[in-house]
Design a protein around this motif. Structure first.
Motif, mmCIF file in Angstrom:
data_model
loop_
_atom_site.group_PDB
_atom_site.id
_atom_site.type_symbol
_atom_site.label_atom_id
_atom_site.label_comp_id
_atom_site.label_asym_id
_atom_site.label_seq_id
_atom_site.Cartn_x
_atom_site.Cartn_y
_atom_site.Cartn_z
ATOM 1 N N ILE A 158 0.877 -1.174 0.000
ATOM 2 C CA ILE A 158 0.000 0.000 0.000
ATOM 3 C C ILE A 158 0.910 1.218 0.000
ATOM 4 O O ILE A 158 1.764 1.362 0.875
ATOM 5 C CB ILE A 158 -0.927 0.018 1.223
ATOM 6 N N SER A 159 0.745 2.068 -0.985
ATOM 7 C CA SER A 159 1.624 3.231 -1.089
ATOM 8 C C SER A 159 0.841 4.416 -1.623
ATOM 9 O O SER A 159 -0.325 4.295 -2.011
ATOM 10 C CB SER A 159 2.810 2.929 -2.012
ATOM 11 N N SER A 160 1.492 5.561 -1.618
ATOM 12 C CA SER A 160 0.862 6.774 -2.154
ATOM 13 C C SER A 160 1.653 7.259 -3.355
ATOM 14 O O SER A 160 2.801 6.872 -3.585
ATOM 15 C CB SER A 160 0.807 7.866 -1.083
ATOM 16 N N VAL A 161 1.016 8.119 -4.120
ATOM 17 C CA VAL A 161 1.666 8.724 -5.276
ATOM 18 C C VAL A 161 1.030 10.091 -5.509
ATOM 19 O O VAL A 161 -0.165 10.284 -5.277
ATOM 20 C CB VAL A 161 1.539 7.809 -6.516
ATOM 21 N N HIS A 162 1.839 11.040 -5.955
ATOM 22 C CA HIS A 162 1.341 12.387 -6.242
ATOM 23 C C HIS A 162 0.611 12.396 -7.588
ATOM 24 O O HIS A 162 1.193 12.136 -8.639
ATOM 25 C CB HIS A 162 2.501 13.385 -6.309
ATOM 26 N N ALA A 163 -0.666 12.714 -7.559
ATOM 27 C CA ALA A 163 -1.467 12.908 -8.769
ATOM 28 C C ALA A 163 -2.844 13.382 -8.336
ATOM 29 O O ALA A 163 -3.230 13.224 -7.171
ATOM 30 C CB ALA A 163 -1.567 11.633 -9.593
ATOM 31 N N SER A 164 -3.592 13.939 -9.264
ATOM 32 C CA SER A 164 -4.947 14.398 -8.960
ATOM 33 C C SER A 164 -6.011 13.397 -9.381
ATOM 34 O O SER A 164 -7.093 13.357 -8.805
ATOM 35 C CB SER A 164 -5.218 15.743 -9.647
ATOM 36 N N THR A 165 -5.689 12.583 -10.401
ATOM 37 C CA THR A 165 -6.639 11.587 -10.900
ATOM 38 C C THR A 165 -5.875 10.329 -11.293
ATOM 39 O O THR A 165 -4.654 10.353 -11.487
ATOM 40 C CB THR A 165 -7.404 12.105 -12.133
ATOM 41 N N ALA A 166 -6.613 9.237 -11.460
ATOM 42 C CA ALA A 166 -5.999 7.998 -11.926
ATOM 43 C C ALA A 166 -5.483 8.168 -13.356
ATOM 44 O O ALA A 166 -4.427 7.618 -13.719
ATOM 45 C CB ALA A 166 -7.003 6.857 -11.845
ATOM 46 N N ILE A 212 -12.400 11.268 0.398
ATOM 47 C CA ILE A 212 -12.311 10.227 -0.621
ATOM 48 C C ILE A 212 -13.165 10.646 -1.812
ATOM 49 O O ILE A 212 -14.389 10.693 -1.742
ATOM 50 C CB ILE A 212 -12.774 8.868 -0.058
ATOM 51 N N GLN A 213 -12.488 10.947 -2.909
ATOM 52 C CA GLN A 213 -13.186 11.457 -4.085
ATOM 53 C C GLN A 213 -13.644 10.328 -4.995
ATOM 54 O O GLN A 213 -14.732 10.400 -5.597
ATOM 55 C CB GLN A 213 -12.253 12.392 -4.861
ATOM 56 N N GLU A 214 -12.831 9.268 -5.101
ATOM 57 C CA GLU A 214 -13.164 8.187 -6.040
ATOM 58 C C GLU A 214 -12.399 6.926 -5.649
ATOM 59 O O GLU A 214 -11.278 6.996 -5.137
ATOM 60 C CB GLU A 214 -12.784 8.613 -7.458
ATOM 61 N N ILE A 215 -13.012 5.765 -5.890
ATOM 62 C CA ILE A 215 -12.360 4.472 -5.755
ATOM 63 C C ILE A 215 -12.273 3.859 -7.148
ATOM 64 O O ILE A 215 -13.285 3.722 -7.842
ATOM 65 C CB ILE A 215 -13.153 3.517 -4.831
ATOM 66 N N VAL A 216 -11.060 3.509 -7.569
ATOM 67 C CA VAL A 216 -10.843 2.930 -8.908
ATOM 68 C C VAL A 216 -10.299 1.517 -8.740
ATOM 69 O O VAL A 216 -9.353 1.299 -7.989
ATOM 70 C CB VAL A 216 -9.858 3.778 -9.733
ATOM 71 N N ARG A 217 -10.898 0.570 -9.439
ATOM 72 C CA ARG A 217 -10.421 -0.814 -9.416
ATOM 73 C C ARG A 217 -9.807 -1.167 -10.761
ATOM 74 O O ARG A 217 -10.354 -0.812 -11.807
ATOM 75 C CB ARG A 217 -11.571 -1.786 -9.118
ATOM 76 N N TRP A 218 -8.668 -1.841 -10.707
ATOM 77 C CA TRP A 218 -8.042 -2.384 -11.909
ATOM 78 C C TRP A 218 -8.076 -3.906 -11.811
ATOM 79 O O TRP A 218 -7.402 -4.486 -10.949
ATOM 80 C CB TRP A 218 -6.599 -1.904 -12.052
ATOM 81 N N ASP A 219 -8.829 -4.555 -12.652
ATOM 82 C CA ASP A 219 -8.947 -6.023 -12.607
ATOM 83 C C ASP A 219 -7.856 -6.674 -13.449
ATOM 84 O O ASP A 219 -7.315 -6.090 -14.365
ATOM 85 C CB ASP A 219 -10.325 -6.455 -13.107
#
Length: 318
Positions: free
Chosen positions: A270-278, A311-318
């Motif tokens: 679990i990590s973080s990254v600088h960005a505004s959107t996926a 929490i603005q959005e949850i994005v899943r990558w399958d």
């Protein structure tokens, strides 16, 4: 939630300041003390206090104002005395911290440093002739990451999902990561507790002081303080038997390789990254490479819409 009220300010932060500044801060009202995020000292410039989205200053009588021009002006002597205090009058003993640009003090509060940088070849050797200081007040917001547990625990509840916390600056990603470490290292029925390793390169997640975490990262959490992320992840795999590794702000090629090694070993990252959107992540070549490898399955997009950590959005990558 740890709110930096006047008692906390008096106990953990004010002892480091030069007397003139300490006396001014003591006059602040309790409500402003609780909202305080940063205290900035710049040579020959007004003293600045950040609370939420607003900057304030203090005049010579200790009165708050948003008119910066009226603020108490920080002298070179004020900065010199404050630096001497945070370094226990021994800059040499803090040479490694100074080289990285900050010193962490008791309580987990971090003091950023600016001044003349001394190079050794192309590497920063140290810093001298300090011109400004930034006190960042450590905050714990316990249970702020609770809404994320159903996503991060996955369908079985026995393993954690590899997750990116995606956030612009000052949107609470470090606070969220810290609370995730605490929550995952505790038992939440029917979910099991995990062995967690925090690789804390900048001493922000655990706020370690002399190697001991000052902030609550959980009873089953080991902290590698001041350790480069990529090296720390590999060290943790080899010696600490983690089930989850948590670290802040990946983005270098060596970080990507270390994440892939952890994932291949069956350890969640679990990590973080600088960005505004996926979508913004995909524009960065290294992050695009990491995402294409399917190492991460989940992204949590943060904002300040309803305050830090929204929490603005949850994005899943399958």
């Amino acid at each position: 939630m740890l709110e930096p009220g006047k008692d906390l300010l008096r106990r953990e932060i004010l002892p480091y300041f030069a007397p003139a500044i300490k006396d001014l801060l003591l006059n602040m009202e309790e409500e402003r003390c609780r909202q305080l995020e940063e205290i900035r000292l710049r040579c020959d410039q007004p003293l600045l206090l950040k609370a939420g989205e607003r900057d304030f200053t203090l005049d010579r009588r200790g009165r708050l104002s948003e008119d910066i021009a009226t603020g108490f002006r920080v002298s070179e002597e004020d900065i010199h005395r404050t630096v001497s205090s945070i370094s226990d009058n021994s800059l040499y003993a803090f040479e490694e911290e100074i080289r990285r640009g900050f010193i962490t003090v008791a309580g987990g509060h971090r003091v950023g440093l600016a001044g003349q940088v001394v190079l050794q070849g192309e590497t920063v050797k140290t810093m001298k002739d300090f011109s400004s200081l930034c006190f960042r007040i450590a905050r714990e917001v316990k249970d702020c990451a609770l809404p994320l547990l159903p996503y991060i625990n996955g369908s079985s509840g026995n393993t954690a999902v590899n997750t990116l916390i995606v956030s612009p600056p000052r949107c609470g990603k470090t606070t969220i990561l810290r609370d995730l470490a605490r929550l995952l290292a505790n038992s939440h029925k029917p979910l099991p507790a995990r062995n967690v390793v925090v690789v804390d390169e900048r001493s922000e997640l655990a706020g370690s002081y002399r190697g001991i975490p000052q902030l609550d990262v959980g009873p089953r959490t080991d902290v590698l303080d001041s350790c480069p992320k990529a090296q720390g992840m590999v060290m943790a795999l080899r010696s600490l038997s983690p089930q989850v590794i948590i670290t802040d702000e990946i983005g270098r090629r060596e970080d990507v390789l270390a994440v892939q090694e952890c994932v291949n070993a069956g350890v969640a990252v679990i990590s973080s990254v600088h960005a505004s959107t996926a979508d913004e992540l995909q524009k960065r070549p290294i992050m695009r490479e990491l995402l294409s490898s399917r190492a991460f399955k989940l992204a949590v997009i943060l904002s300040r819409v309803n305050g830090p950590g929204s929490i603005q959005e949850i994005v899943r990558w399958d």
